[in-house]
Design a protein around this motif. Sequence first.
Motif, PDB file in Angstrom:
ATOM      1  N   ASN A 159       0.814  -1.223   0.000  1.00 21.77           N
ATOM      2  CA  ASN A 159       0.000   0.000   0.000  1.00 21.77           C
ATOM      3  C   ASN A 159       0.847   1.273   0.000  1.00 21.77           C
ATOM      4  OD1 ASN A 159      -2.547  -1.290  -0.015  1.00 21.77           O
ATOM      5  ND2 ASN A 159      -2.284  -1.755   2.156  1.00 21.77           N
ATOM      6  N   SER A 160       1.950   1.234  -0.746  1.00 16.62           N
ATOM      7  CA  SER A 160       2.861   2.377  -0.795  1.00 16.62           C
ATOM      8  C   SER A 160       2.408   3.422  -1.815  1.00 16.62           C
ATOM      9  CB  SER A 160       4.272   1.899  -1.151  1.00 16.62           C
ATOM     10  OG  SER A 160       4.246   1.265  -2.421  1.00 16.62           O
ATOM     11  N   GLY A 161       1.444   3.074  -2.675  1.00 16.80           N
ATOM     12  CA  GLY A 161       1.010   4.001  -3.722  1.00 16.80           C
ATOM     13  C   GLY A 161       1.853   3.886  -4.975  1.00 16.80           C
ATOM     14  N   ASN A 162       2.744   2.899  -4.990  1.00 23.79           N
ATOM     15  CA  ASN A 162       3.565   2.650  -6.170  1.00 23.79           C
ATOM     16  C   ASN A 162       3.859   1.160  -6.258  1.00 23.79           C
ATOM     17  OD1 ASN A 162       6.019   2.092  -4.577  1.00 23.79           O
ATOM     18  ND2 ASN A 162       5.951   4.285  -4.132  1.00 23.79           N
ATOM     19  N   ILE A 163       4.436   0.761  -7.377  1.00 23.10           N
ATOM     20  CA  ILE A 163       4.735  -0.646  -7.636  1.00 23.10           C
ATOM     21  C   ILE A 163       6.252  -0.819  -7.670  1.00 23.10           C
ATOM     22  CG2 ILE A 163       4.574  -2.470  -9.408  1.00 23.10           C
ATOM     23  CD1 ILE A 163       1.841  -2.074  -8.454  1.00 23.10           C
ATOM     24  N   SER A 164       6.742  -1.727  -6.835  1.00 19.22           N
ATOM     25  CA  SER A 164       8.169  -2.046  -6.843  1.00 19.22           C
ATOM     26  C   SER A 164       8.450  -3.044  -7.961  1.00 19.22           C
ATOM     27  CB  SER A 164       8.567  -2.671  -5.502  1.00 19.22           C
ATOM     28  OG  SER A 164       7.937  -3.952  -5.370  1.00 19.22           O
ATOM     29  N   LYS A 165       9.712  -3.336  -8.179  1.00 21.63           N
ATOM     30  CA  LYS A 165      10.078  -4.310  -9.205  1.00 21.63           C
ATOM     31  C   LYS A 165       9.434  -5.665  -8.900  1.00 21.63           C
ATOM     32  CE  LYS A 165      14.073  -6.781 -11.044  1.00 21.63           C
ATOM     33  NZ  LYS A 165      15.521  -6.927 -10.985  1.00 21.63           N
ATOM     34  N   GLU A 166       9.461  -6.089  -7.648  1.00 17.88           N
ATOM     35  CA  GLU A 166       8.856  -7.385  -7.281  1.00 17.88           C
ATOM     36  C   GLU A 166       7.347  -7.369  -7.514  1.00 17.88           C
ATOM     37  OE1 GLU A 166      10.371 -10.321  -6.641  1.00 17.88           O
ATOM     38  OE2 GLU A 166      12.127  -9.141  -7.189  1.00 17.88           O
ATOM     39  N   GLU A 167       6.692  -6.255  -7.178  1.00 15.36           N
ATOM     40  CA  GLU A 167       5.250  -6.151  -7.395  1.00 15.36           C
ATOM     41  C   GLU A 167       4.931  -6.118  -8.891  1.00 15.36           C
ATOM     42  OE1 GLU A 167       3.983  -3.751  -3.314  1.00 15.36           O
ATOM     43  OE2 GLU A 167       4.873  -2.637  -4.974  1.00 15.36           O
ATOM     44  N   LEU A 168       5.789  -5.474  -9.691  1.00 14.77           N
ATOM     45  CA  LEU A 168       5.602  -5.467 -11.144  1.00 14.77           C
ATOM     46  C   LEU A 168       5.724  -6.886 -11.697  1.00 14.77           C
ATOM     47  CD1 LEU A 168       5.178  -3.803 -13.769  1.00 14.77           C
ATOM     48  CD2 LEU A 168       7.676  -3.671 -13.938  1.00 14.77           C
ATOM     49  N   LYS A 169       6.723  -7.629 -11.207  1.00 14.02           N
ATOM     50  CA  LYS A 169       6.894  -9.032 -11.631  1.00 14.02           C
ATOM     51  C   LYS A 169       5.636  -9.834 -11.335  1.00 14.02           C
ATOM     52  CE  LYS A 169      11.663 -10.543 -11.095  1.00 14.02           C
ATOM     53  NZ  LYS A 169      12.589 -11.094 -10.109  1.00 14.02           N
TER      54      LYS A 169
END
Length: 175
Positions: free
Chosen positions: A89-99
């Motif tokens: 719930n950070s308001g953005n997508i990390s590399k792991e979340e994008l994967k």
Amino acid sequence: MAGGMPDRNFLVNVFQLVDKDRSGAIDSRELQSALSNGNWMPFNPDTVRLMIGMFDKKGSGTITFEEFGALWKYVTDWQQCFRSFDRDNSGNISKEELKTALTTFGYRFSDKFYDVLMRRFDRSGKGVIYFDDFIQCCIVLHTLTPEFRQLDRDQTGTATFTYEQFLLVLAKILH
């Protein structure tokens, strides 16, 4: 990405708020100012242009009220999708979340390619992707994939095409 179409009166009110010049159509500048990516930066103008291009059936460069309903549903569906992959719930997508997101959509990419995607779609330079750039990344992949599949006749993940065919595919996403 599920969700019903909102009430017509609600859409009329939203459309009128976005249509600042009261022209009866929404242009990319009006749409950009109405959208939020959650980080106080202006919504990515390239993403706005891609979305208008998807829903602008007459090729006018603007969205009519009839086209706006579909665009509104598209954006709200993407918001729900984005939130579901923004695990922390950070308001953005990390590399792991994008994967996780792209794997869920059926894509299989190398770690090295995820680094390329992060560099390409991380406009903030913070190692994360915000909502507007996430939509753009997904639209680009969604546009390029069927084009590649047409040339990958045996569905092996390999295709041969001319330089001109390559440029034609790129032209579809580079407007």
